[in-house]
Motif scaffolding. Structure first.
Motif: not given
Length: 294
Positions: A6-20, A132-136
Motif C-alpha cells: 500500500a505504501e509502495l503504490n500510494g494507496l490509502e490504508t483503512w480498517a473496519t469491523d463488521i458488526g454481528n 471505519t477510517g484510516n488505520i489507527a
C-alpha cells in the motif's frame, strides 16, 4: 506485506469491523432448539435456527463463505500464498492491485478509494460497519505516521495488556533484566525440573498463546523462542514456565519497538567499496580442473 505494498503504490490504508458478522450468514444445516421460558407463548415449540448464531460450530465457516462470496462479486480473488488476503487489479489505473486483508470480521483495506468500497459494503450488502477510517488500531496493534510521514506499526498496547495479565498471574510485572528472549545455547528440551500442576499448566498455555500473537504483530525477534516453548504446552515443566516468563520480560523491556514501512531504496553511497583479491580463496590454493577432452 499488504501495508508495504500500500505504501509502495500510494494507496490509502483503512480498517473496519463488521458488526454481528456471523448473523450476516445463514446456516446450511438443519439446527433447532426447544424454546425455553424466555420465548413467552412459544415455550416448548421447536424453533429452527436460520442464521449462523454465535456459538454454533459451523458459524465461522458460514461467515467466511458469505464474505468470500461478497468479495468475489466485487472482483477480488484470494491470494495463492495467503487466502485471507484478497486482491483485484485497479480498473481505473491498471498499474496496481487493491487489497482486503480479512481476519474473521476485521478488515484492513488498501485502495486508492477505500470510501467507495466501504459504501458498497454498507449500501449494497447492508453490513453494519464500525471503527471505519484510516488505520489507527487493528488486531491489537497501533498504526501511526512518524514526523517524516512513514507508516509505523507498534504493538505496545497489546504488550501492555499482556503484562497486565502477567501481573494477575504472578503478582508483579515481568522483569526487564533480559536483553534476549532466551539464553544462548539454551536447551529447554533437556529440562528436568518438576512438571507443572494443572493450574500452572493453564497459565503457561495462556502465556504461550499471548506470545504467539505478538509474533503476528511484528515481534519476529521472539519467534524462534516462542515456537520452541510452544512445543511443551501439553506437559510443561517449571523451567519452561521460567523461560516463558523471561520472554514476557524481554518484550516488556522492548515494548517501544516499532516497524517502519519504508519504501525508498537505501542510500549506500557512503559505504566504501572494498576491493577483494579474488585470486585467493579461504579454501587454500585452488586450481581449476579442465576436462581432458576440452
Amino acid at each position: 506485506m499488504v501495508l508495504f505494498l500500500a505504501e509502495l503504490n500510494g494507496l490509502e490504508t483503512w480498517a473496519t469491523d463488521i458488526g454481528n458478522a456471523y448473523l450476516e450468514a445463514k446456516t446450511s444445516e438443519k439446527v433447532y432448539i426447544i424454546a425455553g421460558d424466555e420465548f413467552g407463548d412459544l415455550v416448548g415449540h421447536t424453533l429452527l435456527i436460520y442464521k449462523a448464531l454465535y456459538g454454533l460450530r459451523s458459524s465461522g465457516l458460514r461467515w467466511h463463505e458469505r464474505f468470500s462470496d461478497v468479495l468475489r462479486d466485487l472482483g477480488f480473488e484470494p491470494c495463492v500464498a495467503e487466502p485471507n488476503i484478497c486482491l483485484r487489479r485497479n480498473e481505473e489505473y491498471g498499474d496496481h492491485y487493491e487489497y482486503v486483508a480479512v481476519y474473521v470480521d476485521d478488515l484492513a483495506i488498501a485502495m486508492r478509494d477505500p470510501q467507495s468500497f466501504v459504501e458498497t459494503l454498507i449500501g449494497t450488502y447492508k453490513f453494519k460497519l464500525k471503527g471505519t477510517g484510516n488505520i489507527a488500531f487493528h488486531l491489537g496493534c497501533d498504526f501511526f505516521r512518524d514526523p517524516d510521514g512513514t507508516l509505523c506499526m507498534a504493538p505496545k498496547k497489546y504488550i501492555e495488556r499482556m503484562a497486565a495479565n502477567y501481573e494477575k498471574f504472578f503478582g508483579s510485572k515481568p522483569k526487564t533484566i533480559y536483553s534476549a528472549p532466551l539464553d544462548k545455547d539454551d536447551h529447554p528440551e533437556l529440562d528436568t525440573s518438576p512438571l507443572l500442576d494443572e493450574k500452572d499448566v493453564s497459565m503457561y498455555q495462556s502465556l504461550i498463546g499471548s506470545l504467539q500473537w505478538t509474533i503476528s504483530l511484528g515481534q519476529f525477534d521472539v519467534a524462534t523462542a516462542v515456537m520452541t516453548m510452544s512445543s511443551f504446552r501439553s506437559a510443561p515443566r517449571e523451567g519452561h514456565l521460567h523461560r516463558a516468563k523471561r520472554i514476557c520480560g524481554y518484550l516488556w523491556k522492548m515494548k517501544h519497538g516499532i516497524i517502519r514501512f519504508r519504501t525508498d531504496e537505501p542510500d549506500y553511497s557512503d559505504i566504501p567499496i572494498v576491493e577483494y583479491d579474488w585470486a585467493r580463496s579461504v579454501y587454500g590454493t585452488v586450481r581449476e580442473e579442465l576436462p581432458t577432452d576440452a
